[in-house]
Write a protein that holds these residues in place. Structure first.
Motif, PDB file in Angstrom:
ATOM      1  N   SER A   1       0.450  -1.426   0.261  1.00 10.39           N
ATOM      2  CA  SER A   1       0.061   0.173   0.205  1.00 10.39           C
ATOM      3  C   SER A   1       0.510   1.340  -0.137  1.00 10.39           C
ATOM      4  CB  SER A   1      -1.049   0.194   1.063  1.00 10.39           C
ATOM      5  OG  SER A   1      -1.685  -1.151   1.206  1.00 10.39           O
ATOM      6  N   MET A   2       1.747   1.305   0.728  1.00 11.94           N
ATOM      7  CA  MET A   2       2.879   2.182   0.756  1.00 11.94           C
ATOM      8  C   MET A   2       3.343   2.741  -0.654  1.00 11.94           C
ATOM      9  SD  MET A   2       3.514   4.977   2.823  1.00 11.94           S
ATOM     10  CE  MET A   2       2.825   4.317   4.319  1.00 11.94           C
ATOM     11  N   PRO A   3       3.659   1.975  -1.277  1.00 16.28           N
ATOM     12  CA  PRO A   3       4.222   2.546  -2.941  1.00 16.28           C
ATOM     13  C   PRO A   3       3.118   3.453  -3.539  1.00 16.28           C
ATOM     14  CG  PRO A   3       5.287   0.195  -2.222  1.00 16.28           C
ATOM     15  CD  PRO A   3       4.803   0.726  -0.623  1.00 16.28           C
ATOM     16  N   ALA A   4       2.531   2.268  -3.644  1.00 17.06           N
ATOM     17  CA  ALA A   4       0.499   3.040  -3.871  1.00 17.06           C
ATOM     18  C   ALA A   4       0.205   4.004  -3.834  1.00 17.06           C
ATOM     19  CB  ALA A   4       0.249   1.794  -4.311  1.00 17.06           C
ATOM     20  N   PHE A   5       0.269   4.532  -1.866  1.00 15.72           N
ATOM     21  CA  PHE A   5      -0.448   5.406  -1.546  1.00 15.72           C
ATOM     22  C   PHE A   5       0.719   7.108  -2.480  1.00 15.72           C
ATOM     23  CE2 PHE A   5       0.069   9.037   1.415  1.00 15.72           C
ATOM     24  CZ  PHE A   5      -0.850   9.052   1.842  1.00 15.72           C
ATOM     25  N   ILE A   6       2.210   6.351  -1.569  1.00 14.46           N
ATOM     26  CA  ILE A   6       2.838   7.703  -2.751  1.00 14.46           C
ATOM     27  C   ILE A   6       2.592   7.805  -3.770  1.00 14.46           C
ATOM     28  CG2 ILE A   6       5.060   7.792  -3.174  1.00 14.46           C
ATOM     29  CD1 ILE A   6       6.376   6.413  -0.770  1.00 14.46           C
ATOM     30  N   ALA A   7       2.338   6.956  -4.913  1.00 13.18           N
ATOM     31  CA  ALA A   7       2.274   7.253  -6.254  1.00 13.18           C
ATOM     32  C   ALA A   7       1.026   7.843  -6.533  1.00 13.18           C
ATOM     33  CB  ALA A   7       2.131   6.084  -6.605  1.00 13.18           C
ATOM     34  N   MET A   8       0.155   7.147  -6.347  1.00 13.46           N
ATOM     35  CA  MET A   8      -1.402   7.870  -5.727  1.00 13.46           C
ATOM     36  C   MET A   8      -1.528   9.518  -4.872  1.00 13.46           C
ATOM     37  SD  MET A   8      -3.738   6.728  -7.348  1.00 13.46           S
ATOM     38  CE  MET A   8      -1.934   5.964  -8.460  1.00 13.46           C
TER      39      MET A   8
ATOM     40  N   MET B   1       6.564   3.324  -9.776  1.00  8.94           N
ATOM     41  CA  MET B   1       7.907   4.301 -10.593  1.00  8.94           C
ATOM     42  C   MET B   1       6.854   4.720 -11.760  1.00  8.94           C
ATOM     43  SD  MET B   1      10.513   4.678  -9.834  1.00  8.94           S
ATOM     44  CE  MET B   1      11.340   5.476 -11.237  1.00  8.94           C
ATOM     45  N   VAL B   2       5.287   3.664 -12.265  1.00  7.57           N
ATOM     46  CA  VAL B   2       4.874   4.193 -13.349  1.00  7.57           C
ATOM     47  C   VAL B   2       4.153   5.183 -13.126  1.00  7.57           C
ATOM     48  CG1 VAL B   2       3.376   3.458 -15.555  1.00  7.57           C
ATOM     49  CG2 VAL B   2       5.365   1.557 -14.438  1.00  7.57           C
ATOM     50  N   VAL B   3       3.941   5.320 -12.413  1.00 10.89           N
ATOM     51  CA  VAL B   3       2.823   6.811 -11.791  1.00 10.89           C
ATOM     52  C   VAL B   3       3.898   7.412 -11.874  1.00 10.89           C
ATOM     53  CG1 VAL B   3       1.010   7.156 -10.076  1.00 10.89           C
ATOM     54  CG2 VAL B   3       1.246   4.936 -10.915  1.00 10.89           C
ATOM     55  N   LEU B   4       4.780   7.721 -10.718  1.00 10.13           N
ATOM     56  CA  LEU B   4       5.568   8.601 -10.543  1.00 10.13           C
ATOM     57  C   LEU B   4       5.913   9.459 -11.483  1.00 10.13           C
ATOM     58  CD1 LEU B   4       7.631   7.619  -7.094  1.00 10.13           C
ATOM     59  CD2 LEU B   4       5.500   9.326  -6.659  1.00 10.13           C
TER      60      LEU B   4
ATOM     61  N   PHE C   1      -7.840  13.371  -1.747  1.00  3.93           N
ATOM     62  CA  PHE C   1      -7.685  12.491  -0.881  1.00  3.93           C
ATOM     63  C   PHE C   1      -8.412  10.899  -1.124  1.00  3.93           C
ATOM     64  CE2 PHE C   1      -8.945  16.452   1.523  1.00  3.93           C
ATOM     65  CZ  PHE C   1      -7.942  16.281   2.973  1.00  3.93           C
ATOM     66  N   PHE C   2      -9.021  11.207  -2.190  1.00  2.00           N
ATOM     67  CA  PHE C   2      -9.784   9.833  -3.398  1.00  2.00           C
ATOM     68  C   PHE C   2      -8.243   8.853  -3.620  1.00  2.00           C
ATOM     69  CE2 PHE C   2     -10.714   7.372  -6.358  1.00  2.00           C
ATOM     70  CZ  PHE C   2     -12.229   6.746  -6.246  1.00  2.00           C
ATOM     71  N   LEU C   3      -7.635   9.639  -3.957  1.00  5.65           N
ATOM     72  CA  LEU C   3      -6.083   8.577  -4.694  1.00  5.65           C
ATOM     73  C   LEU C   3      -5.447   7.720  -3.876  1.00  5.65           C
ATOM     74  CD1 LEU C   3      -5.194  11.510  -7.350  1.00  5.65           C
ATOM     75  CD2 LEU C   3      -6.078   9.525  -7.872  1.00  5.65           C
ATOM     76  N   PRO C   4      -5.534   8.384  -2.538  1.00  8.28           N
ATOM     77  CA  PRO C   4      -4.827   7.414  -1.545  1.00  8.28           C
ATOM     78  C   PRO C   4      -5.373   6.298  -1.209  1.00  8.28           C
ATOM     79  CG  PRO C   4      -4.162   9.637  -0.828  1.00  8.28           C
ATOM     80  CD  PRO C   4      -4.934   9.832  -1.795  1.00  8.28           C
ATOM     81  N   ILE C   5      -6.820   6.335  -0.737  1.00  7.14           N
ATOM     82  CA  ILE C   5      -7.290   5.276  -0.386  1.00  7.14           C
ATOM     83  C   ILE C   5      -7.599   4.695  -1.819  1.00  7.14           C
ATOM     84  CG2 ILE C   5     -10.151   4.545  -0.768  1.00  7.14           C
ATOM     85  CD1 ILE C   5     -10.467   7.273   0.941  1.00  7.14           C
ATOM     86  N   MET C   6      -7.485   5.269  -3.184  1.00  8.11           N
ATOM     87  CA  MET C   6      -7.756   4.255  -4.198  1.00  8.11           C
ATOM     88  C   MET C   6      -5.930   3.159  -4.213  1.00  8.11           C
ATOM     89  SD  MET C   6      -8.032   5.102  -8.493  1.00  8.11           S
ATOM     90  CE  MET C   6      -9.211   5.692  -7.680  1.00  8.11           C
ATOM     91  N   GLY C   7      -5.238   4.045  -3.687  1.00 11.12           N
ATOM     92  CA  GLY C   7      -3.861   3.610  -3.350  1.00 11.12           C
ATOM     93  C   GLY C   7      -4.006   2.326  -2.723  1.00 11.12           C
TER      94      GLY C   7
ATOM     95  N   TYR D   1      -7.157   1.479   7.203  1.00 10.96           N
ATOM     96  CA  TYR D   1      -6.731   3.018   6.762  1.00 10.96           C
ATOM     97  C   TYR D   1      -7.533   3.305   5.935  1.00 10.96           C
ATOM     98  CZ  TYR D   1      -2.293  -0.701   7.536  1.00 10.96           C
ATOM     99  OH  TYR D   1      -1.917  -1.055   8.269  1.00 10.96           O
ATOM    100  N   THR D   2      -8.354   3.260   5.105  1.00  8.76           N
ATOM    101  CA  THR D   2      -8.739   3.832   4.304  1.00  8.76           C
ATOM    102  C   THR D   2     -10.018   4.637   4.961  1.00  8.76           C
ATOM    103  OG1 THR D   2     -10.516   2.150   4.015  1.00  8.76           O
ATOM    104  CG2 THR D   2      -9.201   2.535   2.058  1.00  8.76           C
ATOM    105  N   THR D   3     -10.517   4.390   6.451  1.00  8.17           N
ATOM    106  CA  THR D   3     -11.361   4.981   6.872  1.00  8.17           C
ATOM    107  C   THR D   3     -10.576   6.574   7.509  1.00  8.17           C
ATOM    108  OG1 THR D   3     -12.997   3.083   7.462  1.00  8.17           O
ATOM    109  CG2 THR D   3     -13.038   4.903   9.028  1.00  8.17           C
ATOM    110  N   ILE D   4      -9.128   5.991   8.133  1.00  5.86           N
ATOM    111  CA  ILE D   4      -8.787   7.254   9.096  1.00  5.86           C
ATOM    112  C   ILE D   4      -8.153   8.169   7.895  1.00  5.86           C
ATOM    113  CG2 ILE D   4      -5.629   7.587   9.287  1.00  5.86           C
ATOM    114  CD1 ILE D   4      -5.969   5.267  11.310  1.00  5.86           C
ATOM    115  N   ILE D   5      -8.030   7.854   6.336  1.00  5.52           N
ATOM    116  CA  ILE D   5      -7.774   9.205   5.305  1.00  5.52           C
ATOM    117  C   ILE D   5      -8.659   9.624   5.317  1.00  5.52           C
ATOM    118  CG2 ILE D   5      -6.762   8.575   2.801  1.00  5.52           C
ATOM    119  CD1 ILE D   5      -5.395   6.554   3.573  1.00  5.52           C
TER     120      ILE D   5
END
Length: 454
Positions: free
Chosen positions: A23-30, A171-174, A288-294, A325-329
């Motif tokens: 989730s963390m790399p996806a979170f960072i990318a999103m 990396m692709v998203v970043l 706020f939506f994109l980290p949840i998606m990540g 995690y998603t509820t906190i965000i």
């Protein structure tokens, strides 16, 4: 063919560590993508003007529709790849991968052709007026070029994530987000490109992201392979990809339909200012939506692989953590909307009347945003295990089944007027939350039985 089961750690690694590491790399990318959306709007608002922000706001749901087609293939393929790897069917995973790339290219080319020849009717259909048309037209005409690049980048990111290669997926998203951030001020301010410069920056950034992804997969660095013998898409594989991914298409398509109906309603009851306020607020909410998606992107391969391997206890552990995690965000988003809405809006626009309306809209839309996490997790769960019908229902529940009818009815058939549009959001958020919670609760108690009987 020599098999490679380096994705086996998905079925053995400790779930808390696994979900965090995925989730963390996806979170960072999103998050990077979300920051780009915010900064891009700031650049356009400060460098070009308020009407340009409104024009981009019109184009945003059209781009969301393009993404809906890309997500349909990428989500459906990712689920099938992870489940195939969990079942140790590597050749099937390669066939899914190859078919997914072919489908993505064909659909992208078709979308480019349709958009080019019908650009003005599309813009008016999505709520543009004459005042915003010049900006929306210029932005969309160039953005059309990014359709295949964006789709290939989304698919590649999903494929790498599905095989457990989350860092390359990030990396692709970043690459797309970082180069967009770097090129935006260059094209808008230094080269005086205006709204066209902002669009060119997006095209170039997405092209670089897709080229990196294609180089990685064609150089055989990934676990799954692109194989020539599968260049002609299999009808059965294509149907499987689309049926599972259709829920993602429906969610994104419902977002576009919702924006279309909302913009049309706002044009009737509020005018250009309300359309611009809505477009500005959408950009903030996407942050706020994109980290949840990540987090949900990190969750998907874990559930899919363990479903294929029949590890129901690991699926339940992953679901618990993802919900937390998603509820906190979502709760952080709600707090920003309640406590600091004006501060957030002032980042984008200067007009006092627009700030006042957008502040009210942001506060209302984020009121029950803490419920979004559960809704997303429930939909992702069914996508991950290949259950197309429940995934579709949960994907369209909030926007298509509840929100769109409310936006159509409340302003027209009650005394609320324009406020009927804004009040529709908290009503739909909380209603969809209750229904999604019930559906997920039922799945939770039958998960072990379903896995054993699979």
């Amino acid at each position: 063919m020599k098999t490679n089961h380096s994705s086996e750690f998905l079925g053995t690694e400790k779930i808390s560590k696994l979900l965090f590491s995925f989730s963390m790399p996806a979170f960072i990318a999103m998050l990077a993508s979300g920051i780009y959306n915010i900064v891009d709007t700031i650049f356009i608002g400060k460098g070009i003007g308020t009407l340009a922000v409104g024009g981009v706001g019109i184009v945003f749901p059209i781009q969301t529709l393009y993404n809906a087609f890309a997500q349909m293939i990428s989500i459906g393929a990712a689920s099938a790849i992870s489940r195939s790897l969990g079942e140790k069917k590597d050749d099937c995973a390669n066939q899914v991968t190859t078919n997914a790339y072919i489908l993505t290219i064909l659909i992208s080319l078709l979308l480019m052709i349709i958009s080019y020849f019908f650009i003005n009717p599309i813009l008016f259909f999505f709520g543009s007026n004459e005042e915003l048309l010049v900006y929306a037209h210029d932005y969309l005409m160039i953005s059309i070029l990014s359709i295949p690049f964006n789709a290939l980048a989304l698919l590649s990111s999903a494929v790498f994530r599905a095989e457990g290669n989350i860092k390359v997926s990030m990396m692709v998203v970043l690459i797309g987000a970082v180069f967009n951030l770097a090129l935006d001020p260059l094209f808008i301010f230094t080269l005086n490109g205006g709204i066209k410069g902002a669009a060119f920056a997006t095209v170039i950034a997405q092209a670089l992201a897709s080229l990196f992804a294609l180089f990685y997969i064609f150089s055989h660095r990934s676990i799954v392979r692109f194989e020539k013998k599968y260049l002609i898409p299999s009808l059965a594989i294509s149907r499987s990809i689309i049926s599972v991914g259709f829920s993602a298409f429906a969610r994104n398509g419902a977002t576009s339909l919702f924006a279309l109906i909302t913009n049309s309603t706002l044009r009737t009851f509020g005018g250009t200012q309300s359309i611009t306020a809505f477009g500005t607020v959408n950009r903030i909410i996407s942050f706020f939506f994109l980290p949840i998606m990540g987090i949900n992107q990190g969750l998907q391969p874990i559930i899919s692989y363990n479903y294929g391997a029949r590890h129901s206890d690991r699926i339940k552990q992953a679901l618990k953590l993802a919900l937390i995690y998603t509820t906190i965000i979502g709760a952080i988003g709600s707090l920003v909307g309640i406590l600091f809405p004006t501060m957030a809006i002032r980042l984008f626009v200067k007009d006092k009347q627009l700030i006042s309306e957008a502040t009210f809209v942001l506060r209302i839309q984020l009121l029950f945003y803490w419920t979004i996490g559960l809704q997303m997790v429930a939909s992702t769960f069914y996508q991950s295990i290949g259950r197309a019908i429940p995934a579709l229902f949960l994907s369209i529940l909030r926007q298509f089944i509840i929100l769109i009818p409310l936006i159509f009815i409340l302003p027209r058939y009650t005394s609320l007027g324009i406020n009927g549009v804004w009040y529709s959001f908290p009503i739909s958020d909380f209603s969809a939350f209750l229904i999604s919670a019930f559906v997920l609760w039922q799945a939770w108690h039958h998960l072990h039985i379903k896995n054993e009987d699979k």
